[in-house]
Scaffold this active site. Structure first.
Site, short mmCIF file in Angstrom:
data_model
loop_
_atom_site.label_atom_id
_atom_site.label_comp_id
_atom_site.label_asym_id
_atom_site.label_seq_id
_atom_site.Cartn_x
_atom_site.Cartn_y
_atom_site.Cartn_z
N ASP A 150 -3.95 -66.28 7.45
CA ASP A 150 -4.61 -65.42 8.39
C ASP A 150 -3.58 -64.81 9.60
O ASP A 150 -4.12 -63.75 10.25
CB ASP A 150 -5.64 -66.19 9.34
N ARG B 177 -11.49 -63.85 9.27
CA ARG B 177 -12.85 -64.26 10.10
C ARG B 177 -12.68 -63.45 11.42
O ARG B 177 -13.81 -62.91 11.73
CB ARG B 177 -12.88 -65.54 10.26
N LEU C 220 -7.81 -65.62 -4.66
CA LEU C 220 -6.90 -65.03 -5.39
C LEU C 220 -5.84 -64.64 -4.22
O LEU C 220 -4.57 -64.71 -4.35
CB LEU C 220 -7.04 -63.81 -6.04
#
Length: 417
Positions: free
Chosen positions: A145, A191, A301
């Site tokens: 992230d 997110r 993936l």
């Protein structure tokens, strides 16, 4: 600070990456070679392994197998999503951790993970200090992230970015095979921060990437999105869109929730389980156009594509683990190793290493700067390209057997104490 002798524990937590084991290997190899570290233990399934006394002796592993960790994806020691309560509320877990540390003579603890893992490090470090137990705690970052505060980028992000950019280029060519109109929506992890989705801009920079890129940093309105896609489709006969799974509308509601109820799907830290966005948006576009519409979710993936890893990422990740041990032995604690961007005399990218206070890192999210987006907030500009392009360089030196990757096989021998 005087030399501290004792055993160490290395553990991994949170979502895996293609290079988290490279960091663990850097930590394990350096610890095994350090005269101040008397034993090196791996904790299976993160902090749960410490709580459950589920450790393995890393000195019993074949050095050649350990070396393969550098190119093995996922978390070789296993992971967890376990949130420690504040010790002031409930110190049961902390007492158990301290008991395990004393049992094995542990004076060094290394936790390899993301935001929540750094929070765990911070809590353990402070508890040990408050209870006069000399234990040096160091965080080793990882998160695709790329949202940890302080560090220029996070181990794992460059390889995931490289995979995403490569996949978008391949999808671009696949979407142009037939002479019929097509719209493709690609859902990418992210997110609250859009770093991963932003990587699709690297494909666009090379002339074969998405037309539109949407990240959680900017409010997303479905109607405006549909009109933007229709305009491109009517002009070009094709349209490719990259979207972060965490995009929200102006009121903060996940667009994923438009088609699914996420209220009861939570992980161990209370985060909503996202997914299904590409399918939802594809359905909306299908109803509004005469195009063939396909939704693609890259899913796991993105974080396990070791075959497409950045060698730059691999080497930096290994060094992060190595430096964590070196700094701890020097006397540092309650810190996280991080990256500092620099350049050589020719202006080429150079990664330097620093340490950051865990209190400032834990649970703080770094987002894409506003001025790295284009004016319409549906793409990235040259500032992002300049940031990301150096990080994805270098081809993995992964060992292969019979044309397939040769990954680490640990014996996982329990310690005898």
């Amino acid at each position: 600070m005087s030399a501290l002798k004792g055993a160490c524990i290395i553990a991994q937590s949170g979502g895996p990456t293609s290079v988290i084991n490279a960091s663990a290997y850097g930590c394990i190899k350096t610890a095994l070679e350090n005269e101040n570290i008397t034993a090196v233990y791996g904790s299976l399934n993160g902090i749960k392994g410490v709580l459950n006394d589920n450790l393995i002796d890393m000195s019993k592993e074949d050095p050649a197998e350990l070396a393969l960790m550098k190119y093995t994806p996922s978390s070789i020691l296993g992971s967890c999503r376990y949130k420690l309560k504040d010790a002031s509320v409930d110190d049961t877990d902390y007492k158990c951790i301290l008991e395990t540390f004393k049992k094995y003579g542990v004076r060094y603890f290394f936790y390899n993970g993301g935001n929540d893992s750094m929070d765990t490090c911070n809590k353990i470090s402070k508890y040990m200090l408050e209870h006069d137990y000399d234990c040096r705690v160091m965080g080793i970052p990882k998160t695709i992230d790329n949202d940890l505060a302080g560090t220029d980028h996070c181990p794992g992000y460059p390889s995931a970015a490289k995979y995403i950019a490569t996949s978008m280029m391949e999808i671009y060519h696949d979407a142009r095979v037939y002479d019929i109109g097509t719209i493709t929506v690609v859902e990418i992890m992210g997110r609250n921060a859009g770093w991963l989705t932003a990587a699709a801009a690297l494909a666009t920079e090379k002339g074969c990437g998405p037309d539109l890129i949407y990240c959680p940093e900017n409010a997303f309105e479905v109607d405006a999105f549909v009109e933007r896609v229709k305009g491109i489709y009517e002009k070009e006969g094709k349209c490719i869109i990259a979207v972060s799974e965490g995009i929200r509308d102006g009121k903060g509601k996940y667009i994923s929730e438009y088609g699914n109820d996420l209220s009861n799907a939570k992980d161990g830290f209370g985060h909503a389980q996202l997914g299904g966005l590409a399918a939802y948006l594809a359905g909306v576009l299908k109803a509004k156009t005469d195009a063939k519409v396909r939704g693609i979710e890259l899913s796991l993936l993105q974080r396990c594509a070791a075959h497409c890893a950045s060698q730059t990422d691999i080497e930096e990740s290994f060094n992060a683990g190595r430096i964590a041990v070196e700094k701890a032995v020097e006397g540092m604690t309650d810190r996280m190793v991080g990256y500092l961007r620099s350049s050589d005399e020719n202006g080429n990218y150079v990664c330097e290493y620093g340490v950051f206070d865990l209190t400032g890192v834990a649970n703080t999210e770094k987002k894409i700067p506003a001025d790295w987006f284009n004016e319409t907030k549906d793409g990235l500009n040259e500032k992002y390209i300049a940031y990301a392009l150096p990080l994805i360089q270098g081809e993995t030196q992964m060992v292969k057997e019979d044309g397939l990757p040769r990954f680490t096989r640990l014996k996982k021998i329990k310690p005898t104490v």
